[in-house]
Scaffold this active site. Structure first.
Site, PDB file in Angstrom:
ATOM      1  N   TRP A  20       1.129  -1.359   0.389  1.00 47.26           N
ATOM      2  CA  TRP A  20      -0.016   0.074   0.050  1.00 47.26           C
ATOM      3  C   TRP A  20       0.668   1.247   0.276  1.00 47.26           C
ATOM      4  O   TRP A  20       1.983   1.311   0.751  1.00 47.26           O
ATOM      5  CB  TRP A  20      -0.833   0.301   1.714  1.00 47.26           C
ATOM      6  CG  TRP A  20      -1.828   0.761   0.926  1.00 47.26           C
ATOM      7  CD1 TRP A  20      -2.556   1.343   0.078  1.00 47.26           C
ATOM      8  CD2 TRP A  20      -2.482   1.501   2.446  1.00 47.26           C
ATOM      9  NE1 TRP A  20      -3.027   2.624   0.615  1.00 47.26           N
ATOM     10  CE2 TRP A  20      -3.830   2.305   1.895  1.00 47.26           C
ATOM     11  CE3 TRP A  20      -2.501   0.628   3.713  1.00 47.26           C
ATOM     12  CZ2 TRP A  20      -4.608   3.425   2.494  1.00 47.26           C
ATOM     13  CZ3 TRP A  20      -4.107   1.387   4.242  1.00 47.26           C
ATOM     14  CH2 TRP A  20      -4.782   2.218   4.511  1.00 47.26           C
ATOM     15  N   TYR A  53      -4.851   0.683  -4.205  1.00 53.24           N
ATOM     16  CA  TYR A  53      -3.958   1.222  -3.958  1.00 53.24           C
ATOM     17  C   TYR A  53      -3.453   1.809  -5.013  1.00 53.24           C
ATOM     18  O   TYR A  53      -3.054   1.566  -5.753  1.00 53.24           O
ATOM     19  CB  TYR A  53      -2.958   0.115  -3.172  1.00 53.24           C
ATOM     20  CG  TYR A  53      -3.082  -1.131  -2.498  1.00 53.24           C
ATOM     21  CD1 TYR A  53      -4.449  -0.229  -1.379  1.00 53.24           C
ATOM     22  CD2 TYR A  53      -2.707  -1.869  -1.934  1.00 53.24           C
ATOM     23  CE1 TYR A  53      -4.484  -1.452  -0.616  1.00 53.24           C
ATOM     24  CE2 TYR A  53      -2.995  -2.684  -1.082  1.00 53.24           C
ATOM     25  CZ  TYR A  53      -4.044  -2.538  -0.228  1.00 53.24           C
ATOM     26  OH  TYR A  53      -4.865  -2.927   0.934  1.00 53.24           O
TER      27      TYR A  53
END
Ligand code: NDP
Length: 281
Positions: A20, A53
């Site tokens: 992430w 993400y």
């Protein structure tokens, strides 16, 4: 290396790599790719990403990092709940595969529960599996009741990715046991508390100073990771955008926490005494 085993018998190292925020800044991309490659070289085959993400930036960066090494990677991605209709899941999976530069995912997760009926998403997951686009599927941010609902529909869910670190222990009350009993691997996300206050904790620091790693005295992050790895059904996926952090995380695999330290951690970061709703980020 410590491993976890999925219901179909596939085993992977219990320490994986999150991604992430990777790919969000041009200035750090090269180091992030180098960090993921260093992890792969050291045998950390699991890489976790998601279509969410950076709106695909993380998947593109992971695709670059694994280029030429797909065979050595256990690749996880996730579909957003808003895309999790039958057709939407298939479209999202195809788009993720393209960004990642591969033709299959090892594990595909529903990122969290949304408005689409579970049956429909499960049907799409099974369809993708039958076509070879994914090897197995699972969920993320599912609490015990959600898992029970899923069990009533189908028993082939392979994993539940959930928040788990010393400051977020609610899942120890019943969810971890439920997952284990149903052959669902628990994937611990944010095991380092996102690199925040947890790593400055004085008790963690004090315990860390009593352990040795190959490169010297242990650091709080390594104790926090070793703590998540003490459970045989937990796959822990810290994100390390820097190689120095990646190396430190690898060394956490050599740490087995002593019983008296586990007791001290329990006294400081209390385990749950009753059911609390699942925390999520
Ligand atoms: P983590 O708990 O993994 O913490 C990441 C932070 O810790 C980064 O700032 C990183 O720095 C730092 N760090 C890493 N290793 C060390 C170390 N040894 N010492 C000190 N600091 C360190 O947080 P994340 O939220 O990123 O969680 C991990 C992964 O879990 C995500 O990347 C994602 O793949 C997944 N996730 C899934 C969610 C879901 O809903 N399913 C929600 C949240 C996360 P640096 O990067 O600079 O090296």
């Amino acid at each position: 290396m410590k491993t976890v085993t999925f219901r179909d018998g596939c085993s992977v190292p219990a320490l994986g790599m999150g991604s992430w925020n990777m790919g969000d800044s041009n200035a750090s991309c090269a180091e992030e790719i180098a960090s993921l490659r260093a992890g792969l070289d050291a045998g950390l085959s699991v890489i976790d990403t998601a279509e969410m993400y950076g709106s695909g930036r993380s998947e593109r960066l992971v695709g670059e990092a694994i280029d030429g090494q797909r065979h050595a990677v256990f690749l996880i991605s996730k579909v957003l709940p808003s895309n999790a209709t039958f057709d939407g899941t298939i479209r999202s999976c195809q788009a993720s595969l393209k960004r990642l530069g591969t033709d299959y995912l090892d594990l595909y997760l529903l990122h969290w529960r949304g408005g689409v009926p579970l049956e429909e998403t499960v049907e799409a997951m099974e369809h993708l599996k039958s076509r070879g686009a994914i090897r197995r599927w699972g969920v993320s941010n599912f609490d015990t009741e959600d898992m029970e609902e899923l069990d009533a529909l189908d028993t082939s869910c392979s994993a539940n990715q959930i928040l788990y670190n010393l400051e977020a222990r609610g899942i120890e009350y019943d969810l971890l046991d439920h997952d284990r009993d149903n052959k669902v691997v628990s994937i611990a996300y944010s095991p380092l508390g996102q690199g925040g206050e947890l790593l400055d904790d004085s008790v963690l620091g004090q315990i860390a100073r009593t352990y040795e790693t190959p490169s010297g005295i242990a650091r709080p992050a390594q104790i926090a990771l070793a703590w998540t790895l003490r459970n045989p059904n937990v796959l822990s996926i810290p994100k390390a955008g820097r190689r120095a952090h990646l190396r430190a995380n690898l060394e956490a695999l050599s740490i087995t926490l002593r019983d008296d330290d586990l007791r001290q951690l329990d006294a400081h970061f209390r385990p749950p005494q009753h059911k609390t709703p699942l925390q999520m980020i």
